[in-house]
Write a protein that holds these residues in place. Sequence first.
Motif, PDB file in Angstrom:
ATOM      1  N   CYS A   1      51.448   7.674  76.549  1.00 43.25           N
ATOM      2  CA  CYS A   1      51.339   6.508  75.680  1.00 43.25           C
ATOM      3  C   CYS A   1      49.919   6.423  75.128  1.00 43.25           C
ATOM      4  CB  CYS A   1      51.675   5.253  76.487  1.00 43.25           C
ATOM      5  SG  CYS A   1      51.442   3.724  75.596  1.00 43.25           S
ATOM      6  N   GLU A   2      49.798   6.335  73.807  1.00 45.87           N
ATOM      7  CA  GLU A   2      48.477   6.119  73.197  1.00 45.87           C
ATOM      8  C   GLU A   2      48.416   4.697  72.694  1.00 45.87           C
ATOM      9  OE1 GLU A   2      45.768   7.499  69.444  1.00 45.87           O
ATOM     10  OE2 GLU A   2      46.884   9.046  70.504  1.00 45.87           O
ATOM     11  N   LEU A   3      47.317   4.022  72.982  1.00 48.95           N
ATOM     12  CA  LEU A   3      47.127   2.641  72.551  1.00 48.95           C
ATOM     13  C   LEU A   3      46.381   2.605  71.225  1.00 48.95           C
ATOM     14  CD1 LEU A   3      46.124   0.893  75.891  1.00 48.95           C
ATOM     15  CD2 LEU A   3      48.380   1.417  74.995  1.00 48.95           C
ATOM     16  N   THR A   4      46.361   1.444  70.609  1.00 45.84           N
ATOM     17  CA  THR A   4      45.648   1.273  69.345  1.00 45.84           C
ATOM     18  C   THR A   4      44.146   1.432  69.530  1.00 45.84           C
ATOM     19  OG1 THR A   4      45.626  -1.112  69.711  1.00 45.84           O
ATOM     20  CG2 THR A   4      47.407  -0.224  68.355  1.00 45.84           C
ATOM     21  N   SER A   5      43.673   1.271  70.762  1.00 47.20           N
ATOM     22  CA  SER A   5      42.244   1.434  71.040  1.00 47.20           C
ATOM     23  C   SER A   5      41.854   2.909  71.207  1.00 47.20           C
ATOM     24  CB  SER A   5      41.869   0.662  72.306  1.00 47.20           C
ATOM     25  OG  SER A   5      42.587   1.175  73.408  1.00 47.20           O
ATOM     26  N   GLY A   6      42.859   3.813  71.274  1.00 53.12           N
ATOM     27  CA  GLY A   6      42.582   5.233  71.418  1.00 53.12           C
ATOM     28  C   GLY A   6      42.728   5.738  72.847  1.00 53.12           C
ATOM     29  N   GLU A   7      42.954   4.869  73.810  1.00 55.29           N
ATOM     30  CA  GLU A   7      43.147   5.296  75.197  1.00 55.29           C
ATOM     31  C   GLU A   7      44.527   5.921  75.353  1.00 55.29           C
ATOM     32  OE1 GLU A   7      42.692   1.485  77.002  1.00 55.29           O
ATOM     33  OE2 GLU A   7      40.610   1.875  77.533  1.00 55.29           O
ATOM     34  N   MET A   8      44.614   6.925  76.254  1.00 57.04           N
ATOM     35  CA  MET A   8      45.880   7.601  76.517  1.00 57.04           C
ATOM     36  C   MET A   8      46.260   7.385  77.979  1.00 57.04           C
ATOM     37  SD  MET A   8      46.812   9.726  73.801  1.00 57.04           S
ATOM     38  CE  MET A   8      47.497  11.194  74.459  1.00 57.04           C
ATOM     39  N   TYR A   9      47.504   7.014  78.208  1.00 54.86           N
ATOM     40  CA  TYR A   9      48.041   6.835  79.551  1.00 54.86           C
ATOM     41  C   TYR A   9      49.199   7.815  79.711  1.00 54.86           C
ATOM     42  CZ  TYR A   9      45.467   2.453  79.877  1.00 54.86           C
ATOM     43  OH  TYR A   9      44.476   1.516  79.918  1.00 54.86           O
ATOM     44  N   ARG A  10      49.209   8.526  80.847  1.00 55.19           N
ATOM     45  CA  ARG A  10      50.309   9.443  81.137  1.00 55.19           C
ATOM     46  C   ARG A  10      50.742   9.204  82.568  1.00 55.19           C
ATOM     47  NH1 ARG A  10      52.878  13.983  79.503  1.00 55.19           N
ATOM     48  NH2 ARG A  10      53.443  15.520  81.070  1.00 55.19           N
ATOM     49  N   GLY A  11      52.029   8.872  82.736  1.00 51.86           N
ATOM     50  CA  GLY A  11      52.533   8.608  84.076  1.00 51.86           C
ATOM     51  C   GLY A  11      54.020   8.368  84.060  1.00 51.86           C
ATOM     52  N   LYS A  12      54.535   7.991  85.203  1.00 47.98           N
ATOM     53  CA  LYS A  12      55.959   7.736  85.350  1.00 47.98           C
ATOM     54  C   LYS A  12      56.269   6.339  84.814  1.00 47.98           C
ATOM     55  CE  LYS A  12      59.622   7.754  88.766  1.00 47.98           C
ATOM     56  NZ  LYS A  12      59.923   7.893  90.198  1.00 47.98           N
ATOM     57  N   LEU A  13      57.178   6.280  83.868  1.00 45.03           N
ATOM     58  CA  LEU A  13      57.580   5.009  83.260  1.00 45.03           C
ATOM     59  C   LEU A  13      58.516   4.297  84.228  1.00 45.03           C
ATOM     60  CD1 LEU A  13      57.392   3.336  80.630  1.00 45.03           C
ATOM     61  CD2 LEU A  13      59.423   4.518  79.865  1.00 45.03           C
ATOM     62  N   THR A  14      58.067   3.157  84.752  1.00 48.51           N
ATOM     63  CA  THR A  14      58.869   2.457  85.752  1.00 48.51           C
ATOM     64  C   THR A  14      59.635   1.267  85.183  1.00 48.51           C
ATOM     65  OG1 THR A  14      56.952   1.135  86.378  1.00 48.51           O
ATOM     66  CG2 THR A  14      57.398   3.107  87.682  1.00 48.51           C
ATOM     67  N   GLU A  15      59.113   0.635  84.154  1.00 54.84           N
ATOM     68  CA  GLU A  15      59.773  -0.553  83.605  1.00 54.84           C
ATOM     69  C   GLU A  15      59.513  -0.648  82.117  1.00 54.84           C
ATOM     70  OE1 GLU A  15      62.396  -3.380  83.806  1.00 54.84           O
ATOM     71  OE2 GLU A  15      61.728  -2.397  85.643  1.00 54.84           O
ATOM     72  N   VAL A  16      60.517  -1.113  81.372  1.00 50.64           N
ATOM     73  CA  VAL A  16      60.410  -1.285  79.917  1.00 50.64           C
ATOM     74  C   VAL A  16      61.055  -2.607  79.549  1.00 50.64           C
ATOM     75  CG1 VAL A  16      61.070  -0.365  77.676  1.00 50.64           C
ATOM     76  CG2 VAL A  16      60.547   1.193  79.511  1.00 50.64           C
TER      77      VAL A  16
END
Length: 137
Positions: A20-35
């Motif tokens: 997941c890339e945020l509008t701030s430019g940070e990237m998160y990579r992990g197991k998606l647990t809840e949506v």
Amino acid sequence: MVLGIPVKLLHEAKGHIVTCELTSGEMYRGKLTEVEDNMNTQFAECTLTDRMGRTSQLQHVFIRGNRIRFLVIPDMLRNAPMFKNQERKLKGQAMGAGVGKTAMIRSAVESKGRGGGGRHSRDRGGPKAPGDWYRKK
């Protein structure tokens, strides 16, 4: 509320590794647990990469949906059952006339042709042959 295809696909990605890339430019990579339907997401065992390229490990992360620029989901979700259902719906619409005012107007025009037999037509339904008017019994 009707959910769009991207949100449905995101629900299908639950339990998979997602980036997941945020509008701030940070990237998160992990197991998606809840949506959630507004794209709020929760990740577990996540790696954060900031704009400068530094990485850090996080146990749990909650990301607000309006901060998400894009998500990268696994390729295996191309074969998700949700897409099969969507194809069936699209094929059904292509074969049928559809519903609604536009479909009714379209079918009326196709049955009459252009300008034939409307309310202000030249042929007002008069006799076609000399004896077609009222006949006494």
